[in-house]
Design an enzyme around this catalytic site. Structure first.
Site, short mmCIF file in Angstrom:
data_model
loop_
_atom_site.label_atom_id
_atom_site.label_comp_id
_atom_site.label_asym_id
_atom_site.label_seq_id
_atom_site.Cartn_x
_atom_site.Cartn_y
_atom_site.Cartn_z
N THR A 61 34.34 5.77 20.80
CA THR A 61 33.38 5.52 21.88
C THR A 61 32.50 6.74 22.15
O THR A 61 32.83 7.85 21.72
CB THR A 61 34.12 5.07 23.16
OG1 THR A 61 33.33 4.15 23.88
CG2 THR A 61 34.48 6.24 24.04
N ASP A 115 39.14 2.98 24.21
CA ASP A 115 38.86 1.56 24.45
C ASP A 115 39.97 0.66 23.90
O ASP A 115 40.28 0.71 22.73
CB ASP A 115 37.52 1.18 23.80
CG ASP A 115 36.35 1.87 24.51
OD1 ASP A 115 35.51 2.47 23.81
OD2 ASP A 115 36.30 1.84 25.75
N ASP A 124 43.80 6.97 21.98
CA ASP A 124 42.55 6.23 21.78
C ASP A 124 42.07 5.86 23.18
O ASP A 124 42.82 5.95 24.15
CB ASP A 124 42.88 4.98 20.94
CG ASP A 124 41.80 3.93 21.00
OD1 ASP A 124 40.65 4.26 20.66
OD2 ASP A 124 42.11 2.80 21.39
N ASP A 157 45.25 0.68 19.83
CA ASP A 157 45.32 -0.73 20.26
C ASP A 157 44.93 -1.71 19.16
O ASP A 157 45.00 -2.92 19.36
CB ASP A 157 44.37 -0.94 21.44
CG ASP A 157 42.92 -0.84 20.97
OD1 ASP A 157 42.20 -1.88 21.01
OD2 ASP A 157 42.51 0.24 20.54
C1 XBP Z 1 36.06 1.50 20.51
C2 XBP Z 1 34.79 1.37 19.80
C3 XBP Z 1 33.52 1.73 20.51
C4 XBP Z 1 33.32 0.80 21.72
C5 XBP Z 1 31.88 0.82 22.19
O1 XBP Z 1 36.40 2.86 20.46
O2 XBP Z 1 34.79 0.99 18.63
O3 XBP Z 1 32.46 1.53 19.59
O4 XBP Z 1 33.59 -0.54 21.30
O5 XBP Z 1 31.51 2.15 22.52
P1 XBP Z 1 37.96 3.33 20.52
P2 XBP Z 1 30.14 2.72 21.94
O6 XBP Z 1 38.83 2.10 20.46
O7 XBP Z 1 38.14 4.23 19.29
O8 XBP Z 1 38.09 4.07 21.82
O9 XBP Z 1 29.07 1.68 22.19
O10 XBP Z 1 29.91 4.01 22.70
O11 XBP Z 1 30.40 2.94 20.47
MG MG Z 2 40.59 1.25 20.67
#
Ligand code: XBP
Ligand code: MG
Length: 239
Positions: free
Chosen positions: A117, A10, A8, A176
Site C-alpha cells: 500500500t 491491508d 502486512d 492475509d
Molecule cells: C494491499 C495492496 C494495495 C492496496 C491499495 O497491500 O495490494 O495495493 O490494495 O493500496 P498490502 P494502493 O496487503 O501489501 O498491505 O492503492 O496504495 O496500492
Molecule cells: Mg494484505
C-alpha cells in the site's frame, strides 16, 4: 529467538479493501474514466498488487492502452479519497493485531510493516489506534513506493529485514493473502496468515500457520514465541 514481527497492512491489520475499492470508484468518476469496480471484480483485481498497477491492468483489459501519467494522476486522487473515507468512517483493526503489537513492544521486540500500500494510507489507519506518534514505534516501515517489485516479490520483506539488521530466521511475517504469503516465504520468513474475508478462495496453504479466525487465536506473544521456537527446531532437524 524471535526478535521481530513484520505485519502486512491491508487485510492483515484491518479489512480495508472495500474502502480502497470505493476510493478507486470515486477517483474513476472524478476523472471520467467510465470504470466502476464492484466487489466481485475487485476481488479478482486484488491479484494485481499495487493500486497504480491495478488501474493500468483494468484499462488494458478494457482495451484502453494505459497512459501512465494519467494512471498516476487517477491513483493520486484515489489516495486522497481513501484518506478522506478512512478519516470519516474509520475501519476497525482485526482481532488480536493490536494486542500482539503491544506485547511485542512490551517484550522488547521490533515491530515493522511490509506493505504494498501507499505510505499516505498508513496514518489514517494507525493514528486513530496508536496515536499521532505511531510511526516512531515501528522499527521499519516499507511501503509500495519504496521497493522496485511489489508482492509477491520479496522486496518489501527483504528491505525490512535489512533495516532491522535481523536475519529472517529470527522474524515472523503476518499476512492475509496468497500474494503476501508468497512474498514473505520468498524472503525466507516464517509466515502466519489470517485469511482475509475478501479473498476466501486464496490458497494460503504455503503459510506455516493459518489462523482462520484471525490473530486473536494467538492467545499471547508467548504462544507465538514457543510456536516459532518449535518451528526453528524442526527446520534445523530437517537441515
Ligand atoms: C494491499 C495492496 C494495495 C492496496 C491499495 O497491500 O495490494 O495495493 O490494495 O493500496 P498490502 P494502493 O496487503 O501489501 O498491505 O492503492 O496504495 O496500492
Ligand atoms: Mg494484505
Amino acid at each position: 529467538m524471535l526478535e521481530a514481527l513484520i505485519f502486512d497492512v491491508d487485510g492483515t491489520v484491518a479489512e480495508t479493501e472495500d474502502m480502497h475499492r470505493r476510493a478507486f470508484n470515486l477517483a474513476f468518476a472524478r476523472h471520467g474514466l467510465g470504470l466502476v469496480w464492484n466487489a466481485r471484480e475487485y476481488r479478482t483485481l486484488l491479484k494485481v498488487a499495487g493500486g497504480r498497477e491495478r488501474i493500468a491492468h483494468a484499462l488494458k483489459l478494457r482495451g484502453t492502452p494505459p497512459d501512465l501519467a494519467e494512471v498516476a494522476r487517477v491513483h493520486a486522487t484515489k489516495t486522497r479519497f481513501y484518506e478522506m473515507l478512512l478519516a470519516a468512517e474509520g475501519v476497525p483493526w482485526r482481532s488480536g493485531v493490536r494486542r500482539l503489537m503491544e506485547q511485542a513492544w512490551e517484550s522488547g521486540r521490533a515491530v515493522a510493516l511490509a506493505t504494498t500500500t501507499s505510505d499516505a494510507n498508513l496514518d489514517p489507519l494507525f493514528a486513530p489506534v496508536l496515536g499521532a506518534g505511531w510511526r516512531s514505534r515501528f522499527a521499519a516501515v516499507v511501503t509500495g513506493e519504496m521497493v522496485v517489485r511489489k508482492k509477491p516479490a520479496a522486496d518489501a520483506h527483504v528491505e525490512v529485514l535489512r533495516r532491522l539488521g535481523v536475519p529472517a530466521s529470527r522474524a515472523v511475517a503476518f499476512e492475509d493473502s496468497a500474494t503476501g504469503v508468497a512474498a514473505a516465504a520468498a524472503a525466507g520468513l516464517a509466515v502466519v496468515v489470517a485469511p482475509s474475508s475478501w479473498l476466501p478462495d486464496d490458497d494460503v496453504s504455503a503459510a506455516d500457520l493459518v489462523l482462520e479466525s484471525g490473530l486473536g487465536e494467538l492467545a499471547s506473544i508467548e504462544a507465538l514465541v514457543s510456536w516459532h521456537r518449535a518451528r526453528e527446531a524442526a527446520c534445523s532437524l530437517r537441515a
